[in-house]
Design a protein around this motif. Structure first.
Motif, mmCIF file in Angstrom:
data_model
loop_
_atom_site.group_PDB
_atom_site.id
_atom_site.type_symbol
_atom_site.label_atom_id
_atom_site.label_comp_id
_atom_site.label_asym_id
_atom_site.label_seq_id
_atom_site.Cartn_x
_atom_site.Cartn_y
_atom_site.Cartn_z
ATOM 1 N N ILE A 1 0.598 -1.323 0.077
ATOM 2 C CA ILE A 1 -0.008 -0.061 -0.302
ATOM 3 C C ILE A 1 0.764 1.007 -0.570
ATOM 4 O O ILE A 1 0.967 2.606 -1.171
ATOM 5 N N SER A 2 2.423 1.257 1.013
ATOM 6 C CA SER A 2 2.630 2.782 0.930
ATOM 7 C C SER A 2 3.505 2.617 -0.526
ATOM 8 O O SER A 2 3.089 3.224 -0.446
ATOM 9 N N TYR B 1 1.552 13.275 3.676
ATOM 10 C CA TYR B 1 0.186 13.660 4.904
ATOM 11 C C TYR B 1 -0.327 12.807 4.411
ATOM 12 O O TYR B 1 -1.529 12.196 6.071
ATOM 13 N N ASN B 2 -0.888 12.442 3.328
ATOM 14 C CA ASN B 2 -2.641 11.409 3.261
ATOM 15 C C ASN B 2 -1.873 10.038 2.930
ATOM 16 O O ASN B 2 -2.857 9.771 3.413
ATOM 17 N N LYS C 1 -2.948 5.384 7.113
ATOM 18 C CA LYS C 1 -2.342 4.170 7.729
ATOM 19 C C LYS C 1 -3.436 3.752 8.667
ATOM 20 O O LYS C 1 -4.261 3.026 9.635
ATOM 21 N N GLY C 2 -3.640 5.356 9.196
ATOM 22 C CA GLY C 2 -4.920 5.421 10.217
ATOM 23 C C GLY C 2 -6.308 4.561 10.516
ATOM 24 O O GLY C 2 -6.453 4.093 11.574
ATOM 25 N N VAL C 3 -6.427 5.120 8.939
ATOM 26 C CA VAL C 3 -7.917 4.620 8.773
ATOM 27 C C VAL C 3 -8.329 2.462 8.338
ATOM 28 O O VAL C 3 -8.474 2.039 9.155
#
Length: 292
Positions: free
Chosen positions: A255-256, A267-268, A273-275
């Motif tokens: 994903i990264s 930043y996005n 990652k938080g989601v």
């Protein structure tokens, strides 16, 4: 995800990009495997990123003084000691893992900044740098370290008393304690293991750039926790395994990498990652309710 990745970027399936994904997965995989054992006991370790920075600085400082291999072993020992410090705070002083490892995170980061005087230190040994950037049988050399560590972790998890008791502690600590098991010792050991694994991650991360950096892996603990959780481990303890953790590491790395190929800003990426963590925890919560 892999099918969609091919449509989103025509560079994703290039040989150079795939080997780059594997190389980038190594520090995350090592740290995630160490953290897995902590999470299996129902704990957490927020210090992994700071330990990585401290070890990268330590090895850069030690090499000119004592040579390559003594520097490597001494640095990994420092990582284990920092992890053991967290374990001591959790087991002997009954400090919540979140607070204990948060404190050790701050201490380790501060020590790395003090030792390096706030500046990156070049690693004065090309053999170590060549290992970090070299290939063996078409794969980056650090990948073999991750494979060896994953096999060892799987063996400990699956076929040793230690692994079984770690799971037991996370599943029902009270019952395990009443069975006469020294719960405190096993908790102490998993934090030391996590520190050692984070030390290995920091060491191999520094070989890619050839410097020991006191600002290495800032916020990296988010990625490590995300990888373990995406791999199906429960933050409540008692559930998770090595194979799924490696899958979680690869998912996060892909994903990264895909977001980088699509020029999505860092930043996005943090938001994404938080989601991912929220979704993974929600899915685990839903599965837990169905089991109940």
């Amino acid at each position: 995800m892999l099918v969609v990745a091919g449509f989103l970027s025509d560079k994703f399936y290039s040989g150079d990009n795939l080997t780059n994904v594997l190389r980038q997965s190594v520090p995350l995989g090592l740290a995630a495997l160490g953290l897995l054992f902590v999470i299996l006991t129902g704990g957490i370790d927020l210090s992994v990123g700071s330990i990585m920075a401290l070890i990268s600085v330590a090895v850069a400082i030690f090499i000119p003084e004592i040579g390559l291999w003594p520097a490597v072993f001494a640095s990994l020992f420092v990582g284990a000691i920092i992890g053991a410090g967290s374990g001591l705070l959790v087991t002997m002083f009954n400090i919540a893992p979140f607070i204990a490892t948060l404190a050790m995170m701050t201490i380790a980061r501060g020590l790395s900044l003090i030792a390096a005087k706030g500046q990156p230190i070049f690693i004065d040994d090309m053999a170590l740098v060549d290992f970090g950037t070299g290939y063996l049988f078409g794969l980056p050399k650090p990948v073999y370290i991750l494979i060896i560590f994953a096999v060892a972790a799987h063996f400990i998890y699956k076929y040793t008393t230690f692994g079984r008791l770690v799971i037991s502690i996370g599943s029902n600590e009270t019952a395990t304690r009443f069975a006469g098991i020294r719960v405190g010792w096993y908790k102490f050991a998993v934090y030391a293991l996590s520190g050692f694994a984070a030390g290995m991650a920091g060491l191999l991360a520094s070989t890619r750039t050839g410097v020991g950096s006191p600002v290495l892996a800032v916020g990296f603990e988010l990625d490590v926790i995300a990888a373990v959780v995406v791999g199906g481990a429960s933050l409540a303890g008692g559930r998770g395994n090595v194979v799924n953790t490696i899958i979680g590491v690869l998912i996060l790395s892909i994903i990264s990498n895909l977001m980088n190929l699509m020029n999505i800003s860092g930043y996005n990426q943090q938001v994404v990652k938080g989601v991912i963590i929220i979704v993974a925890v929600m899915l685990e919560s839903i599965k837990s309710r169905k089991r109940a």
